[in-house]
Scaffold this motif. Sequence first.
Motif, PDB file in Angstrom:
ATOM      1  N   SER A   1       0.834  -1.198   0.000  1.00 34.94           N
ATOM      2  CA  SER A   1       0.000   0.000   0.000  1.00 34.94           C
ATOM      3  C   SER A   1       0.873   1.253   0.000  1.00 34.94           C
ATOM      4  CB  SER A   1      -0.899   0.023   1.236  1.00 34.94           C
ATOM      5  OG  SER A   1      -1.749  -1.083   1.244  1.00 34.94           O
ATOM      6  N   GLU A   2       0.362   2.271  -0.641  1.00 32.00           N
ATOM      7  CA  GLU A   2       1.053   3.553  -0.620  1.00 32.00           C
ATOM      8  C   GLU A   2       0.432   4.419   0.465  1.00 32.00           C
ATOM      9  OE1 GLU A   2       1.604   5.535  -4.332  1.00 32.00           O
ATOM     10  OE2 GLU A   2       1.675   3.652  -5.417  1.00 32.00           O
ATOM     11  N   TYR A   3       1.215   5.302   1.019  1.00 32.43           N
ATOM     12  CA  TYR A   3       0.716   6.209   2.028  1.00 32.43           C
ATOM     13  C   TYR A   3       1.491   7.507   1.936  1.00 32.43           C
ATOM     14  CZ  TYR A   3       4.826   4.538   4.504  1.00 32.43           C
ATOM     15  OH  TYR A   3       6.108   4.200   4.830  1.00 32.43           O
ATOM     16  N   THR A   4       0.994   8.515   2.599  1.00 36.28           N
ATOM     17  CA  THR A   4       1.634   9.824   2.580  1.00 36.28           C
ATOM     18  C   THR A   4       2.214  10.113   3.951  1.00 36.28           C
ATOM     19  OG1 THR A   4       0.036  10.593   0.950  1.00 36.28           O
ATOM     20  CG2 THR A   4       1.264  12.273   2.131  1.00 36.28           C
ATOM     21  N   ASP A   5       3.487  10.478   3.982  1.00 37.94           N
ATOM     22  CA  ASP A   5       4.131  10.862   5.233  1.00 37.94           C
ATOM     23  C   ASP A   5       3.786  12.304   5.577  1.00 37.94           C
ATOM     24  OD1 ASP A   5       5.658   8.492   5.785  1.00 37.94           O
ATOM     25  OD2 ASP A   5       7.038   9.076   4.192  1.00 37.94           O
TER      26      ASP A   5
END
Length: 90
Positions: free
Chosen positions: A4-8
């Motif tokens: 999964s991609e996520y935003t920091d």
Amino acid sequence: LDASEYTDVAEVFAAKVNYLADLIQRSRNCIVYSGAGLSTSAGIQDYASQSDRSLSGSGGDASSFRSPMCAQPTAAHRVLVALYRSGKLK
């Protein structure tokens, strides 16, 4: 394995960018191992995927085809060119 991609948050992202820049700066040899995803955001379709937009002939609407010649470089492409021109990427 979760891909999964996520935003920091901004501070974490900046720290990761600085760490990566330091690794590249100190490296003697730098390589990039990327896949088609690097170019899909530039408008180049992923011919190997099984998606409806695939060029593999397994679906999709021929009228929605966009020539790769219409693609524009992304920020990722520009960074790779800059790394190559600086001698960091062989």
